[in-house]
Structures are given as C-alpha cells and as structure tokens.
Design an enzyme around this catalytic site. Structure first.
Site, short mmCIF file in Angstrom:
data_model
loop_
_atom_site.label_atom_id
_atom_site.label_comp_id
_atom_site.label_asym_id
_atom_site.label_seq_id
_atom_site.Cartn_x
_atom_site.Cartn_y
_atom_site.Cartn_z
N GLN A 171 9.00 -9.27 0.43
CA GLN A 171 7.97 -10.15 0.99
C GLN A 171 7.86 -11.43 0.18
OE1 GLN A 171 4.38 -7.82 1.27
NE2 GLN A 171 5.18 -6.58 2.95
N ASP A 320 9.00 2.29 1.09
CA ASP A 320 7.99 2.77 2.03
C ASP A 320 8.09 4.27 2.31
OD1 ASP A 320 6.89 0.26 2.29
OD2 ASP A 320 8.18 -0.30 3.96
C1 S3P Z 1 8.54 -5.45 3.65
C2 S3P Z 1 8.75 -5.35 2.30
C3 S3P Z 1 8.18 -4.29 1.45
C4 S3P Z 1 7.67 -3.11 2.29
C5 S3P Z 1 6.89 -3.56 3.48
C6 S3P Z 1 7.75 -4.45 4.38
C7 S3P Z 1 9.13 -6.59 4.38
O1 S3P Z 1 7.12 -4.82 0.68
O2 S3P Z 1 6.88 -2.26 1.49
O3 S3P Z 1 6.46 -2.44 4.24
O4 S3P Z 1 9.17 -6.57 5.62
O5 S3P Z 1 9.57 -7.55 3.71
P1 S3P Z 1 7.44 -5.57 -0.71
O6 S3P Z 1 8.44 -6.58 -0.43
O7 S3P Z 1 6.14 -6.21 -1.15
O8 S3P Z 1 7.89 -4.50 -1.64
#
Ligand code: S3P
Length: 443
Positions: A171, A320
């Site tokens: 993210q 996840d």
């Molecule tokens: C996601 C990244 C993950 C994941 C989330 C979806 C994404 O979070 O836990 O459900 O779509 O980029 P983080 O990047 O904060 O670890």
C-alpha cells in the site's frame, strides 16, 4: 448498508465434507487498482469480474464522487470513462478500505484541486503516517489528524524521490508510485522484500515506464507520465478469498475441493507454499496468464498437517492469510511458529490479539508474541459464540474454525465478510458446509 445488516451472524455445524468445484470473486487488491487507474487513464476502460464488495465499492464511490463517469453493466462489469476528475462536493468516504484510502491519497496528492479522504471509525484507527511521510517528502501538501485519517490534501508540485520503505507494504509502495506519476523527475522506491506487485504490473501494461532492478527486483523506478492508456481486463479470482475455502477443505475429513481461476501471482502465494510445506495435498492445474497475472485452479484434499516455522519474506507474501493459518495450525501436528509478522497488529484489527482471544473461546491454546504467535497442535475445539470484530478476515477464519469445532459455533458481527468476499457463506454451503447465515437456529 444498514447497521443491522452488518450485525449478521453465521451459525456453523461441523462435520460435512467439502466437495466439488467453484470460483471465488475477483481479487480485491487488483479491483481497487483497476478503478483508480481507469479513472486517471485517458479514455474508456473495460473491467470484468470486478469485485463488488464493501471495500472496493467504497473506492468506486470515491471515484464517482470525483466526477468520473461509470457505467455499471452488472455488479461486476464496469466501463469507466477516465481522465477528467473534478473536486468532490465533500470528504471522500473510503469506509473500511485501507488500500482504498492509501492508494487514492497518492493520486490525490498529484491533482490540481484539494480533497479530504476519510473513512469509518475502524479506518480512523489505522496508521497513515507511513504514507504521509514519503508523500510530504515528495513535496505533497498532505495533513493527517495525528497520524490518522481524515487526510487533508491540497495541490502542490511533486518532486521525484528515492525512498527506502521502512515496512514491506504494497500500500505504501503503491501510494508513492501513484504520486510519482505526477512528479517532475523519476522516483525510486526500495522495498525490503517482495510486497505484492499489482500496481507495477498494471502501470506497465498501461504504458508507464516502470523498471525493477536489484536483488529480486526490489528497487522500483517510475518515470513520470500522466498519459495512461485505458484498461481492458478481467480481474482474476482472489487467492486470499480462496484461502478460506482451501483451509476448510484441508481440515474437514474426506473433502476434495477445487477453486478455479485463482490469481497465482508469486507475491501472493505464500499461503499455498506454507500449506504445501505443512503437508497439504494440493495441486495446481490449468495455469495460464490473465490480465498480466498468472492464474490457475487449485485442488485440495483433506490432509493431516504438521506445524511449520514462518518468518522473513514469506510473511509479506501471505500477510492477509495469518488468521486462517492460525486455524490450520491448531489442527497441525507439532509446533507452528510465526515471526516477523508485527504488521498484523495494524490491520483492520490487531489480528494477532483478536484471533488469539476469539479462538481461546473455542478452547484453543495460543501463545501470543509481539511479532507473531506459537501454536502446538493438534488441538480440539469446542463450539462457542465468537465475534468477527467487523474484520472480514477474522469473521471468515472463525467460521472455518467453527467447521472443525465439536459442536455448533456462532460467529457474530460476520456481515463484514462482504468487505472482501461477498457470497462467502453461500460458497461454503454450495460445497456442502452446514452453515446458516443470520440468526436462525435450525440446523
Ligand atoms: C494490500 C496490501 C496489504 C494487504 C491489504 C491489501 C494492497 O497491506 O494487507 O489487504 O492491495 O496493496 P500492506 O501493504 O499495508 O501490508
């Protein structure tokens, strides 16, 4: 959605084998990205098998509030006319969607109008400094409320930066890469390990110059370009949703279940590797490519598992899936030890603490650790009333735990399953599980 609907509960009886073949809804990560990229691309994008779930609908709503024209042919088929965003009338409400708010913040930082990004009480508890820090370093005018949302963003000129991610977060990486589209020079992001790479794959397919170097391609450089080609894609099935069905089949005697059309991107398949190492009878077939992502069918037969140790880079590849792995570990012979997974504490809930507390209500013994957990199995579970905590992956993992508990189990606050897996209960029922959505006691 009304408050009543979100309080739905599932009543589960153990015992029935899970059999047959089914598909799961489209990938959540790719569905968020698809609508955002279609909104900033020039022209008409076509998206099929889009995930119509709580989190992704929130992102779609925000895109609509930004003046983007969306034709909805059915729940999962969209035509998006991108390219002409305008200021929204009020704050954009991303509800419970962490991916929605963090990625959209990157895009909004590059717009020539102000915006406010906000969400539910749950989203307001989640850390935003991890994106506001690097975006401010790029020159973005973005203000959080004590490190949380609402985020207030005003127009600013963005510079290219080189940024080493303190956490392996897709993210955060994606927020920076999306803002980098609007910068005055290339941006380089260095990730400590291979976090999911859907943003990179999709941007490249839309004509953006984005390259990966270094060990395992962990240094990612994007050359600014605001002229994205429109998107034409069929979203692959979500491996994170498939994981619940696969673990259910693994743990339920005599099960033989195939989930078709699942995304097998190697940055997402840590759970398949972990279950295989635990001794699961698991087979992949029909492997092909769709929308620049590997996909395939996963067949799983009930198996006796053994514990394993997970840490390091594998953690990010299955971040996840730890709530459902906890359930599998309870039935595995010996010790399962998870390290380096502190990030679980800042998801929709503190997933280490919440899963441990709820599984204890079912009689489980779990040793909580700051960055993971330790479970010695196999353990037997009793039925109980457990709480989904408005966290989709907690509610679904507890439902699967109910399938292996000795008596009936009730999961309250389970409607949140819809945030990522609409039709979760129906999918389980269709392959034989004894589950009643709602309050009914007849089973
Ligand atoms: C996601 C990244 C993950 C994941 C989330 C979806 C994404 O979070 O836990 O459900 O779509 O980029 P983080 O990047 O904060 O670890």
């Amino acid at each position: 959605m009304t408050a009543d609907v979100r309080q739905d509960q599932f009543t589960i009886r153990p015992g029935a084998a899970l059999l047959g073949e089914l598909s799961v809804p489209g990938d959540k990560s790719i569905s968020h990205r698809a609508v955002m990229l279609a909104a900033i691309a020039r022209g008409k994008s076509e998206i099929r098998n889009w995930l119509a779930a709580g989190d992704t609908e929130a992102t779609l709503g925000a895109i609509r509030d930004l003046g983007i024209q969306i034709e909805r042919h059915d729940a999962n088929t969209l035509t998006i006319h991108g390219g002409a965003m305008r200021p929204a009338d009020g704050p954009l409400n991303l509800m419970n969607a962490g991916t929605g708010i963090r990625l959209l913040a990157g895009i909004m930082a590059g717009q020539d109008f102000p915006s406010i990004l906000d969400g539910s009480a749950q989203l307001r508890r989640r850390p935003m400094k991890r994106i506001t820090d690097p975006l401010q370093r790029m020159g973005a005018d973005i203000e959080s409320s004590d490190g949380a949302c609402p985020l207030h963003i005003r127009p600013a000129k963005l510079n290219g930066i080189a940024y080493e991610l303190p956490v392996a977060s897709a993210q955060v990486k994606s927020a920076i890469l999306l803002a980098a589209l609007y910068a005055n020079a290339p941006t380089t992001v260095i990730q400590p390990g291979p976090a999911r790479d859907h943003t990179e794959r999709m941007l490249r397919s839309l004509g953006v110059d984005i390259s990966q170097d270094g060990a395992d391609g962990n240094t990612i450089t994007l050359v600014p370009n605001q002229h994205l080609n429109p998107l034409d894609m069929t979203v692959p099935g979500d491996v994170s949703s498939a994981a619940f069905l696969l673990v259910a089949a693994l743990l339920t005697p005599d099960s033989d279940l195939t989930v078709t059309g699942v995304n097998l991107n190697p940055t997402r398949t840590g759970i398949i590797d972990a279950l295989t190492e635990m001794g699961a009878d698991i087979a992949l077939s029909n492997v092909s490519e769709q929308a620049g992502e590997p996909i395939g069918d996963i067949r799983l037969r009930a198996s006796q598992l053994r514990g394993l140790e997970i840490g390091g880079e594998t953690v990010v590849r299955m971040i996840d899936e730890f709530p459902i792995l906890m359930v599998a570990a309870l039935r595995a012979e010996g010790e399962t030890l998870v390290r380096d997974a502190k990030e679980l504490r800042v998801k929709e809930t503190d997933r280490i603490a919440v899963m441990a507390a709820e599984l204890r209500k079912l009689g489980a013994e779990i040793e909580e650790r700051e960055d993971g957990f330790r479970i010695i199995g196999p353990q037997s579970l009793t039925g109980a009333v457990v709480d989904g905590h408005d966290d989709h992956r907690i509610a679904m993992s507890l439902t699967i735990a109910g399938l292996i508990a000795a008596e009936g189990t009730v999961v309250t606050d389970a409607a949140c399953a819809r945030d990522s897996f609409p039709g979760f209960a129906e999918a389980l029922i269709s392959c034989g599980a004894r589950l009643l959505p709602s309050n009914s006691q007849k089973l």
